[in-house]
Design an enzyme around this catalytic site. Structure first.
Site, PDB file in Angstrom:
ATOM      1  N   LYS A   4       0.823  -1.204   0.000  1.00 43.47           N
ATOM      2  CA  LYS A   4       0.000   0.000   0.000  1.00 43.47           C
ATOM      3  C   LYS A   4       0.866   1.268   0.000  1.00 43.47           C
ATOM      4  O   LYS A   4       2.084   1.186   0.215  1.00 43.47           O
ATOM      5  CB  LYS A   4      -0.934  -0.044   1.215  1.00 43.47           C
ATOM      6  N   TYR A  34     -12.362  -1.594  -3.653  1.00 46.91           N
ATOM      7  CA  TYR A  34     -12.851  -1.775  -2.280  1.00 46.91           C
ATOM      8  C   TYR A  34     -14.374  -1.664  -2.192  1.00 46.91           C
ATOM      9  O   TYR A  34     -14.901  -1.397  -1.107  1.00 46.91           O
ATOM     10  CB  TYR A  34     -12.180  -0.778  -1.346  1.00 46.91           C
ATOM     11  N   ASN A  78      -1.854  -0.186   7.041  1.00 51.57           N
ATOM     12  CA  ASN A  78      -1.324  -1.488   7.472  1.00 51.57           C
ATOM     13  C   ASN A  78      -0.467  -2.167   6.394  1.00 51.57           C
ATOM     14  O   ASN A  78      -0.351  -3.383   6.347  1.00 51.57           O
ATOM     15  CB  ASN A  78      -2.466  -2.382   7.958  1.00 51.57           C
ATOM     16  N   HIS A 128      -1.934  -5.594   1.382  1.00 52.45           N
ATOM     17  CA  HIS A 128      -3.253  -6.176   1.116  1.00 52.45           C
ATOM     18  C   HIS A 128      -3.066  -7.607   0.641  1.00 52.45           C
ATOM     19  O   HIS A 128      -2.084  -7.927  -0.014  1.00 52.45           O
ATOM     20  CB  HIS A 128      -3.974  -5.377   0.015  1.00 52.45           C
ATOM     21  N   GLU A 148      -9.464 -10.161  -8.084  1.00 47.13           N
ATOM     22  CA  GLU A 148      -8.503  -9.100  -7.765  1.00 47.13           C
ATOM     23  C   GLU A 148      -7.270  -9.182  -8.672  1.00 47.13           C
ATOM     24  O   GLU A 148      -6.708  -8.149  -9.040  1.00 47.13           O
ATOM     25  CB  GLU A 148      -8.095  -9.184  -6.289  1.00 47.13           C
TER      26      GLU A 148
HETATM   27  N1  UDP Z   1      -9.647  -0.719   7.335  1.00 43.69           N
HETATM   28  C1  UDP Z   1      -9.724   0.409   8.131  1.00 43.69           C
HETATM   29  N2  UDP Z   1     -10.469   0.354   9.278  1.00 43.69           N
HETATM   30  C2  UDP Z   1     -11.129  -0.776   9.669  1.00 43.69           C
HETATM   31  C3  UDP Z   1     -11.063  -1.907   8.856  1.00 43.69           C
HETATM   32  C4  UDP Z   1     -10.313  -1.853   7.701  1.00 43.69           C
HETATM   33  O1  UDP Z   1      -9.152   1.442   7.808  1.00 43.69           O
HETATM   34  O2  UDP Z   1     -11.786  -0.763  10.728  1.00 43.69           O
HETATM   35  C5  UDP Z   1      -8.861  -0.681   6.082  1.00 43.69           C
HETATM   36  C6  UDP Z   1      -7.512  -1.390   6.203  1.00 43.69           C
HETATM   37  O3  UDP Z   1      -6.561  -0.698   5.391  1.00 43.69           O
HETATM   38  C7  UDP Z   1      -7.835  -2.764   5.651  1.00 43.69           C
HETATM   39  C8  UDP Z   1      -8.801  -2.402   4.509  1.00 43.69           C
HETATM   40  O4  UDP Z   1      -9.578  -1.339   5.059  1.00 43.69           O
HETATM   41  O5  UDP Z   1      -6.675  -3.437   5.218  1.00 43.69           O
HETATM   42  C9  UDP Z   1      -9.726  -3.518   4.066  1.00 43.69           C
HETATM   43  O6  UDP Z   1     -10.397  -4.038   5.192  1.00 43.69           O
HETATM   44  P1  UDP Z   1     -10.545  -5.610   5.413  1.00 43.69           P
HETATM   45  O7  UDP Z   1     -11.518  -5.822   6.516  1.00 43.69           O
HETATM   46  O8  UDP Z   1     -10.852  -6.265   4.102  1.00 43.69           O
HETATM   47  O9  UDP Z   1      -9.109  -6.058   5.958  1.00 43.69           O
HETATM   48  P2  UDP Z   1      -7.934  -6.895   5.262  1.00 43.69           P
HETATM   49  O10 UDP Z   1      -8.588  -7.950   4.385  1.00 43.69           O
HETATM   50  O11 UDP Z   1      -7.087  -5.922   4.488  1.00 43.69           O
HETATM   51  O12 UDP Z   1      -7.177  -7.506   6.409  1.00 43.69           O
HETATM   52 MG    MG Z   2     -10.007  -7.717   2.880  1.00 44.52          MG
END
Ligand code: UDP
Ligand code: MG
Length: 140
Positions: free
Chosen positions: A9, A49, A112, A115, A126
């Site tokens: 990211k 997203y 974080n 992805h 994806e």
């Molecule tokens: N995210 C965020 N706040 C939250 C949950 C997710 O900012 O409470 C962001 C974070 O960058 C995350 C992305 O949205 O990686 C996609 O969320 P997901 O639940 O799909 O998490 P991931 O699959 O990336 O672990």
């Molecule tokens: Mg996810």
């Protein structure tokens, strides 16, 4: 032996963590089958997203994901989808296991660093979002 999609990211690229991430993938025995750097448009980020549309973090997430270049990659190897998710760690770095990328490098639940696709169906769509068939190394 399905492939999965990985992304470094904008925070990861900005903080020069691309090499660290690629190195972890290779050390884990996974294979980098496709790789490119690009910058998402707002429209692309919204579409990528779309599953999170309406959630409180959606708009800031789109903002963040368009804030700078990203590195997208096709990751292959045995159990790549689960294995890559394991290397990344939980979404919230505070809850991620030790020795995961997010635990060691993420600065917030949003920023974080990486992805990863979460299922075979997601991985397929994806990967197709970013890569043409001829940009992915075939499986041997
Ligand atoms: N995210 C965020 N706040 C939250 C949950 C997710 O900012 O409470 C962001 C974070 O960058 C995350 C992305 O949205 O990686 C996609 O969320 P997901 O639940 O799909 O998490 P991931 O699959 O990336 O672990
Ligand atoms: Mg996810």
């Amino acid at each position: 032996m399905a492939n999965t999609l990985g992304i470094v990211k904008p925070d990861g690229v900005r903080r020069k963590l691309v090499g660290t991430v690629l190195s972890r993938i290779e050390r884990a025995g996974l294979i980098i089958r496709g790789l490119k750097t690009l910058r998402l448009s707002r429209q692309q980020a919204e579409k990528f997203y779309a599953v999170h549309e309406g959630k409180p973090f959606y708009k800031p997430l789109v903002e963040f994901m368009t804030s700078g270049p990203i590195v997208v990659m096709v990751i292959g190897g045995h159990g790549s989808i689960e294995h890559w998710r394991e290397l990344m760690g939980a979404t919230d770095p505070a809850k991620a296991k030790y020795n995961t990328i997010r635990r060691e490098h993420a600065t917030s639940i949003e920023k974080n660093v990486v992805h990863g696709s979460d299922s075979p169906a997601t991985a397929k769509s994806e990967i197709a979002f970013f890569f043409d068939e001829d940009e992915i190394l075939p499986k041997e």
